[in-house]
Enzyme design. Structure first.
Site, PDB file in Angstrom:
ATOM      1  N   ASN A 167       0.846  -1.193   0.000  1.00 29.31           N
ATOM      2  CA  ASN A 167       0.000   0.000   0.000  1.00 29.31           C
ATOM      3  C   ASN A 167       0.883   1.245   0.000  1.00 29.31           C
ATOM      4  OD1 ASN A 167       0.656  -0.749   2.716  1.00 29.31           O
ATOM      5  ND2 ASN A 167      -1.022   0.470   3.525  1.00 29.31           N
ATOM      6  N   GLU A 189      -2.976  -4.623  -3.174  1.00 31.84           N
ATOM      7  CA  GLU A 189      -3.468  -5.547  -4.206  1.00 31.84           C
ATOM      8  C   GLU A 189      -3.407  -4.892  -5.583  1.00 31.84           C
ATOM      9  OE1 GLU A 189      -4.815  -4.678  -1.349  1.00 31.84           O
ATOM     10  OE2 GLU A 189      -6.112  -6.240  -0.523  1.00 31.84           O
ATOM     11  N   CYS A 233     -10.215  -4.610   0.282  1.00 31.82           N
ATOM     12  CA  CYS A 233     -11.319  -3.648   0.366  1.00 31.82           C
ATOM     13  C   CYS A 233     -12.260  -3.850  -0.820  1.00 31.82           C
ATOM     14  CB  CYS A 233     -10.770  -2.223   0.392  1.00 31.82           C
ATOM     15  SG  CYS A 233     -10.181  -1.641  -1.216  1.00 31.82           S
TER      16      CYS A 233
END
Ligand code: THU
Length: 132
Positions: free
Chosen positions: A43, A56, A86
Site C-alpha cells: 500500500n 493488491e 477492500c
C-alpha cells in the site's frame, strides 16, 4: 516449502516496503501469474488521502504493466489478523481473476485461508454485464 507458503513468505518479507505513514497499517500483496511470474506490491499512501493505493492494486498493476494478467495466486497479508481486500480491490480483482485464481488471506505460513473472487464478491459486476 509449498508454493503457497513461499508466496506468503515473500509477501510478509515485503511488508517493510509499505508506505503508510498516515494509517501506520502495512499491507503487502504478492501475485503469481499462470506463467509462473511473481510480482509484489504494497500500500502506498498520500498526504491528500484519496490517492492512496492498496497493495493488491499495486501488485496487480505491476503485473499487468508487464503483460501478465492471468493470475494463479493473489496473496494478501496486512497488519491485522485476516486482512481482506477492500471493496474497490475486490472489484479490481474481479476484472482479472477467474474461479481458479486463489486469493490467499495470510497471517503466516501456517495460518492462511483461500477464497475465490466469487466468494469475496458475490454477484459482482463484470464485462459479462455489459453484453446484455
Ligand atoms: N489497504 C490495502 O492496501 N489493502 C486492502 O485491501 C485494505 C486496505 C491499505 C489502504 C491504506 O493504506 C491502509 O491499508 C489502511 O486502510
Amino acid at each position: 516449502m509449498k508454493e503457497i507458503e513461499n508466496l506468503i513468505d515473500i509477501a510478509i518479507a515485503n511488508k517493510k516496503n509499505s508506505y503508510s505513514p498516515y494509517s501506520n497499517f502495512r499491507v503487502s500483496c504478492v501475485v503469481k501469474t499462470k506463467t509462473g511470474a511473481i510480482y509484489k506490491g504494497v500500500n502506498i499512501e498520500n498526504a491528500a488521502y484519496s490517492p492512496c493505493l492498496c497493495a493488491e492494486r499495486s501488485a496487480m498493476s505491476t503485473a499487468i504493466s508487464e503483460g501478465e494478467k492471468d493470475f494463479a495466486y493473489i496473496v494478501i497479508t496486512g497488519d491485522s489478523q485476516d486482512t481482506f481486500p477492500c471493496g474497490v480491490c475486490r472489484q479490481f480483482i474481479k476484472e482479472f481473476a477467474d474461479n481458479e485464481t486463489k486469493i490467499v488471506i495470510a497471517n503466516s505460513v501456517e495460518d492462511y485461508k483461500i477464497f475465490t473472487i466469487d466468494e469475496l464478491l458475490p454477484h459482482g459486476f463484470s464485462s459479462k454485464d455489459l453484453k446484455n
